[in-house]
Design a protein around this motif. Structure first.
Motif, PDB file in Angstrom:
ATOM      1  N   LEU A  46      -5.470 -29.487   3.202  1.00 48.05           N
ATOM      2  CA  LEU A  46      -5.077 -28.639   2.068  1.00 48.05           C
ATOM      3  C   LEU A  46      -5.859 -27.331   2.082  1.00 48.05           C
ATOM      4  O   LEU A  46      -5.283 -26.254   1.902  1.00 48.05           O
ATOM      5  CB  LEU A  46      -5.304 -29.375   0.741  1.00 48.05           C
ATOM      6  N   GLU A  47      -7.154 -27.431   2.304  1.00 47.23           N
ATOM      7  CA  GLU A  47      -7.981 -26.221   2.319  1.00 47.23           C
ATOM      8  C   GLU A  47      -7.556 -25.288   3.450  1.00 47.23           C
ATOM      9  O   GLU A  47      -7.448 -24.080   3.244  1.00 47.23           O
ATOM     10  CB  GLU A  47      -9.459 -26.592   2.430  1.00 47.23           C
ATOM     11  N   ASP A  48      -7.295 -25.847   4.633  1.00 40.11           N
ATOM     12  CA  ASP A  48      -6.861 -25.026   5.767  1.00 40.11           C
ATOM     13  C   ASP A  48      -5.487 -24.410   5.541  1.00 40.11           C
ATOM     14  O   ASP A  48      -5.268 -23.230   5.798  1.00 40.11           O
ATOM     15  CB  ASP A  48      -6.832 -25.850   7.057  1.00 40.11           C
ATOM     16  N   THR A  49      -4.546 -25.220   5.066  1.00 40.16           N
ATOM     17  CA  THR A  49      -3.170 -24.763   4.867  1.00 40.16           C
ATOM     18  C   THR A  49      -3.077 -23.659   3.822  1.00 40.16           C
ATOM     19  O   THR A  49      -2.364 -22.669   4.008  1.00 40.16           O
ATOM     20  CB  THR A  49      -2.267 -25.938   4.455  1.00 40.16           C
ATOM     21  N   PHE A  50      -3.791 -23.834   2.715  1.00 38.37           N
ATOM     22  CA  PHE A  50      -3.674 -22.885   1.610  1.00 38.37           C
ATOM     23  C   PHE A  50      -4.779 -21.831   1.601  1.00 38.37           C
ATOM     24  O   PHE A  50      -4.775 -20.936   0.757  1.00 38.37           O
ATOM     25  CB  PHE A  50      -3.642 -23.637   0.274  1.00 38.37           C
ATOM     26  N   GLY A  51      -5.744 -21.930   2.529  1.00 34.43           N
ATOM     27  CA  GLY A  51      -6.817 -20.955   2.585  1.00 34.43           C
ATOM     28  C   GLY A  51      -7.686 -20.958   1.347  1.00 34.43           C
ATOM     29  O   GLY A  51      -8.058 -19.897   0.836  1.00 34.43           O
ATOM     30  N   ILE A  52      -7.971 -22.154   0.850  1.00 36.79           N
ATOM     31  CA  ILE A  52      -8.748 -22.305  -0.381  1.00 36.79           C
ATOM     32  C   ILE A  52      -9.932 -23.236  -0.132  1.00 36.79           C
ATOM     33  O   ILE A  52     -10.010 -23.890   0.907  1.00 36.79           O
ATOM     34  CB  ILE A  52      -7.890 -22.876  -1.527  1.00 36.79           C
ATOM     35  N   GLU A  53     -10.820 -23.299  -1.104  1.00 34.14           N
ATOM     36  CA  GLU A  53     -11.899 -24.278  -1.096  1.00 34.14           C
ATOM     37  C   GLU A  53     -11.817 -25.032  -2.416  1.00 34.14           C
ATOM     38  O   GLU A  53     -11.909 -24.440  -3.490  1.00 34.14           O
ATOM     39  CB  GLU A  53     -13.250 -23.596  -0.959  1.00 34.14           C
ATOM     40  N   ARG A  72      -2.240 -29.790  -9.112  1.00 32.70           N
ATOM     41  CA  ARG A  72      -2.872 -28.966 -10.153  1.00 32.70           C
ATOM     42  C   ARG A  72      -4.227 -28.424  -9.674  1.00 32.70           C
ATOM     43  O   ARG A  72      -4.561 -27.268  -9.924  1.00 32.70           O
ATOM     44  CB  ARG A  72      -3.036 -29.748 -11.450  1.00 32.70           C
ATOM     45  N   VAL A  73      -4.985 -29.252  -8.969  1.00 28.01           N
ATOM     46  CA  VAL A  73      -6.284 -28.810  -8.449  1.00 28.01           C
ATOM     47  C   VAL A  73      -6.080 -27.749  -7.371  1.00 28.01           C
ATOM     48  O   VAL A  73      -6.773 -26.731  -7.349  1.00 28.01           O
ATOM     49  CB  VAL A  73      -7.092 -30.015  -7.913  1.00 28.01           C
ATOM     50  N   VAL A  74      -5.107 -27.963  -6.488  1.00 32.68           N
ATOM     51  CA  VAL A  74      -4.804 -26.980  -5.441  1.00 32.68           C
ATOM     52  C   VAL A  74      -4.313 -25.684  -6.080  1.00 32.68           C
ATOM     53  O   VAL A  74      -4.810 -24.597  -5.766  1.00 32.68           O
ATOM     54  CB  VAL A  74      -3.757 -27.530  -4.447  1.00 32.68           C
ATOM     55  N   ALA A  75      -3.349 -25.775  -6.967  1.00 31.25           N
ATOM     56  CA  ALA A  75      -2.750 -24.588  -7.587  1.00 31.25           C
ATOM     57  C   ALA A  75      -3.777 -23.762  -8.353  1.00 31.25           C
ATOM     58  O   ALA A  75      -3.682 -22.527  -8.385  1.00 31.25           O
ATOM     59  CB  ALA A  75      -1.601 -24.996  -8.507  1.00 31.25           C
TER      60      ALA A  75
END
Length: 88
Positions: A46-53, A72-75
């Motif tokens: 998820l972090e790699d795909t969306f470029g998030i931490e 919800r946590v990702v968004a």
């Protein structure tokens, strides 16, 4: 939920059966096979795909209980334009 998110989840749902299921906010990730080891791998993808931490405080059983909780946590970490694309 974002289409990339639901497609990323599919390989982790090992107990979903041979037919393709519709992933909704209520989809029970634990029941469909996401165990603690897979949750870690899913987190990294998820972090790699969306470029998030994703925040450590959100990495708990409740977050990985359903697809909606996890989304919800990702968004919440996405830039505002991306966040508006889909909610659980």
């Amino acid at each position: 939920m974002d289409a990339r998110f639901t497609e990323l989840l599919r390989p982790f749902l090992k107990h979903a059966g041979p037919e393709e299921i519709t992933i909704t906010g209520d989809t029970d990730l634990r029941r469909l096979g996401v165990d603690s080891m897979q949750a870690i791998e899913l987190l990294f993808r998820l972090e790699d795909t969306f470029g998030i931490e994703l925040p450590d405080e959100d990495m708990n059983d409740a977050t990985f209980a359903t697809a909606g909780n996890l989304w919800r946590v990702v968004a919440a970490q996405l830039p505002d334009g991306d966040n508006a694309r889909g909610s659980a």
